[in-house]
Every structure is written in C-alpha cells, then in structure tokens.
Design a protein around this motif. Structure first.
Motif, PDB file in Angstrom:
ATOM      1  N   ALA A   4       0.651  -1.372  -0.106  1.00  0.00           N
ATOM      2  CA  ALA A   4      -0.065  -0.158   0.134  1.00  0.00           C
ATOM      3  C   ALA A   4       0.955   1.287   0.049  1.00  0.00           C
ATOM      4  O   ALA A   4       0.496   2.477  -0.503  1.00  0.00           O
ATOM      5  CB  ALA A   4      -0.800   0.061   1.284  1.00  0.00           C
ATOM      6  N   ARG A  49      -3.674   3.812   0.395  1.00  0.00           N
ATOM      7  CA  ARG A  49      -4.044   4.366  -0.866  1.00  0.00           C
ATOM      8  C   ARG A  49      -5.277   4.887  -1.097  1.00  0.00           C
ATOM      9  O   ARG A  49      -6.141   4.573  -0.227  1.00  0.00           O
ATOM     10  CB  ARG A  49      -3.817   3.148  -1.683  1.00  0.00           C
ATOM     11  CG  ARG A  49      -2.630   2.314  -1.930  1.00  0.00           C
ATOM     12  CD  ARG A  49      -2.228   2.685  -3.657  1.00  0.00           C
ATOM     13  NE  ARG A  49      -0.924   1.981  -3.923  1.00  0.00           N
ATOM     14  CZ  ARG A  49      -0.383   1.958  -5.271  1.00  0.00           C
ATOM     15  NH1 ARG A  49      -1.262   2.392  -6.404  1.00  0.00           N
ATOM     16  NH2 ARG A  49       0.558   1.479  -5.475  1.00  0.00           N
ATOM     17  N   LEU A  92      -5.544  -2.300   0.895  1.00  0.00           N
ATOM     18  CA  LEU A  92      -4.711  -1.189   0.172  1.00  0.00           C
ATOM     19  C   LEU A  92      -5.347   0.144   0.642  1.00  0.00           C
ATOM     20  O   LEU A  92      -4.515   1.048   0.962  1.00  0.00           O
ATOM     21  CB  LEU A  92      -4.907  -1.295  -1.575  1.00  0.00           C
ATOM     22  CG  LEU A  92      -3.835  -2.329  -1.888  1.00  0.00           C
ATOM     23  CD1 LEU A  92      -4.099  -2.684  -3.436  1.00  0.00           C
ATOM     24  CD2 LEU A  92      -2.417  -2.596  -1.492  1.00  0.00           C
TER      25      LEU A  92
END
Length: 405
Positions: free
Chosen positions: A322, A349, A344
């Motif tokens: 991530a 992210r 993620l």
C-alpha cells in the motif's frame, strides 16, 4: 530437351571450393560455403571490403590475380561470379575438363550446377530450385521456413530424439502469442502434459501420434495435484519419451514450474525451459494499459492474490504494498479482490485510485472492467467477473483511460 536438375546435398566440409570473382555476387555466396565448412579460395584481382574482412579472420584464402585453369586443380566445387563473360566461359571449360561442378552467376544454362535458395530451421535444411527463377525460389523457401518455425508444417525428428522434459509457457491464451520455440517443442513431442490455461487451439495441431495428458487445474474444481503432475512427467521421460509440460503464461511466474524442474533434476531427467509471455505484463499491454509510464509509475509489483490479506500462509506484506507509489498487478485475485482493496485503502492508498480488471485477456471474450479501489468490490459483482483476470491498480490506468477518470 530441357531436363530438370538432379538435387543433391553437397558435404563440403574440408573440401576445396574455388570462387572466381571478388564482387558482390561472390560476397553473397561465400558465407554459406564457410558455414558448410568448405576450404574456400577466392581467385580475383580485387575483392570487396567484406570479402577482405573474411580473409583477415582466416576464414578464406585469396589469390590476388586473374583466373588460370590450374586454379581448379583439386577443387570439388566452383562458383564463377565475375562480370567478364570470357572469364566465366574459361572457368566453365576448365571445370568441365576436371569434372568439377560449376555454378555460373551470368548464365545458368551454361552452368553444370545451380545454387538453390537455402533456408534452415533447426537441423532441417530447405533448398528450393524454381526453374532458374531466383525470386520464386526465395519466396517458396521463405514460406516453407516460416511454416516450419510456426509449427504449421511439422518436420518431426524420428531418430535420436532425446528423452527429457521441456517446460513450455503458452503465454496469456491467444495461440498466436506462443513463442516459435514453444510451438516447435510441442510439435516435436511424444507426450504433451497440458492444463486448462494452456492455449487449447494448439493442442488440435499436434501430430496424431502425440499422446495428450490433460491435468486440467480448475479453480475450486477438479485438480491434478502438483505431486501427481511431477510424477507423470518424470515417469514419461524415464520411459524414453520426449515430454512437453504445457501451461499458460510463464512457467516461473506463479506457475509452479520450478517445482517441476526440481522434480526432474531429483530423478535425473534432463529438463529445459521455454518461457512464455508473462500475463501480468502482456495482458495489460494488449488491453492498452502500460504497467509503467514516464512521470507516473517507476515500478510495478506483481502479486498473487490467491490468498487474502491476513491469511496465515500469506507471504505478502500488504502495508508495504500500500505504501508503494507505482503499479500493482494482481493475478488469481478475483475472489479476494475486495479484501485486497480494503487492505490497500487501510494502508493509505486513495479510494479514487484507478483500477482495471482485464478479463479473459487476449481471448475473443476479452473485456476490461474499470473501477477504483473504493468501488472495486461492487464493480466485480455488477459485471459478474469470473477468473481468469488480471487486475491493474494505479495511475497507469488513468493514463490509458483518461475519459473514465
């Protein structure tokens, strides 16, 4: 009466061949003579720089003067390639007197031998004589060699075939994307051990006497255990057969190919590898998505998504993934994609990170489903996405599909 030529393969290794003339025609003929192992002597007052280079490397000898009949003493074969008709005729006469076959570049009818258009594929030599039409001969030669390379024309070696295993990666699915070496190995095999993702159309092209062993590895369905596959390929090779293990993608990218290599080595079975186009790069590329792009992504990471984040057997550090700024390519991840997207997002992210899901890449049913990390789970359900699919996460998807993001 115009009789056809009698074709014959000359074995010139170690035998004296005289080339009269040192221009561009001679320059084209000499390399093939060298490749055949001939002892080549060029007779000509002058030679081209390329021929002189062969002299410098010791591959030919050069008599730097005009032709005399005695130059053909002890010769097995003569190539006459001067621009002087009188010299060419003198060479022909001297060759006839010594019963040496002579090729003439200026007058095929006056020659006692013709040079065919020659091509090679593996240990097969193709020589075509198109009735003194060199262009036609070359076109026929090129067509035959092309079909041999593609496997459309099979020239199987029935003697001295080596028992062993060849691992062939079939690429992402389209049979046109298998390598030339991979296709040839298939056509030369005694046994082909294939699974579900290998390009199936190629199996119908196998010669009738090739045994096909199907080890179809269906997700969550009928499966041949890897140990059984290892046993089959080793057993067949030890029985003296040439075995091709044929699978989709690349043998060594989540293909368990190296387990098969180790099994062969442990059993003393010779094993070679012919890689296939790697699906996590080839499939996005064919779908028009680059995995890297200048100023956008300086790295890409390929991850197997067959285990979800948090699984005790997972070897992936999802927080580290991530934290990467580049492209993430997921294989075998359709089922676990929602959980991966959550991991993620939890790792930092952005939710609007573009995602592309390329389904059935390179196949007639190929399609691309676009989403973001925040909407990926819902989009997979809406579009009823099923494996196989390659999932691409990152700004490269926005580069490829600016209209959608």
């Amino acid at each position: 009466m115009d009789f056809p030529p009698y074709p014959s393969g000359l074995r010139l290794a170690g035998r004296r061949v005289v080339v009269v003339g040192g221009g561009h025609v001679a320059q084209r003929r000499i390399p093939a003579l060298i490749a055949a192992g001939a002892d080549v002597e060029v007779v000509s007052p002058e030679v081209t720089p390329a021929i002189e280079g062969l002299l410098g490397s010791g591959e030919i000898r050069w008599t730097a003067r005009g032709f005399t009949a005695a130059d053909l003493d002890g010769a097995w074969y003569v190539v006459c390639a001067t621009s002087d008709a009188a010299v060419n005729e003198a060479v022909s006469v001297a060759a006839d007197e010594r019963r040496v076959f002579c090729v003439r570049s200026d007058d095929a009818l006056a020659a006692t031998a013709w040079t065919p258009a020659v091509g090679r594929h593996g240990d097969v030599t193709v020589a075509v004589l198109g009735n003194r039409d060199p262009r036609r001969s070359a076109e026929l030669r090129d067509g035959i060699v092309a079909e041999l390379r593609e496997g459309s024309l099979v020239a199987r070696q029935h003697r001295d075939r080596v028992a062993g295993v060849t691992l062939v990666g079939g690429g992402p699915g389209d049979p046109e994307l298998v390598s030339v070496a991979g296709r040839k190995a298939l056509m030369d095999a005694d046994v082909v051990v294939a699974d579900r993702l290998a390009p199936r159309e190629l199996l119908s092209d196998l010669p009738a006497d090739v045994e096909l062993i199907d080890v179809a590895k269906l997700p969550r369905g009928r499966s041949a255990q890897q140990e059984e596959i290892n046993r089959v390929i080793v057993e067949q090779a030890l029985a003296g057969r040439s075995v091709v293990r044929f699978k989709g993608g690349d043998n060594f990218v989540f293909g368990r190919g190296y387990e098969e290599v180790l099994a062969c080595r442990a059993a003393g079975v010779p094993v070679t590898v012919i890689p296939g186009l790697t699906s996590p790069v080839a499939v996005p590329g064919i779908a028009g998505i680059p995995v890297t792009h200048r100023g956008v992504a300086h790295e890409f990471t390929v991850i197997s998504g067959h285990l979800p984040p948090g699984h005790p057997e997972s070897l992936t550090s999802w927080p580290a993934v991530a934290g990467l700024a580049g492209t993430v390519v997921l294989m075998m991840a359709v089922e676990n994609a929602p959980a991966i997207a959550t991991a993620l997002l939890d790792g930092g992210r952005p939710a609007d990170t573009p995602v592309a899901v390329v389904c059935d890449g390179t196949m007639p049913t190929e399609r691309t489903v676009l989403a973001t990390l925040g909407t990926l789970g819902a989009r997979l359900a809406e579009e009823a996405v099923k494996p196989p699919a390659i999932i691409v996460v990152g700004e490269v998807v926005r580069v490829a599909h600016p209209e959608a993001f």
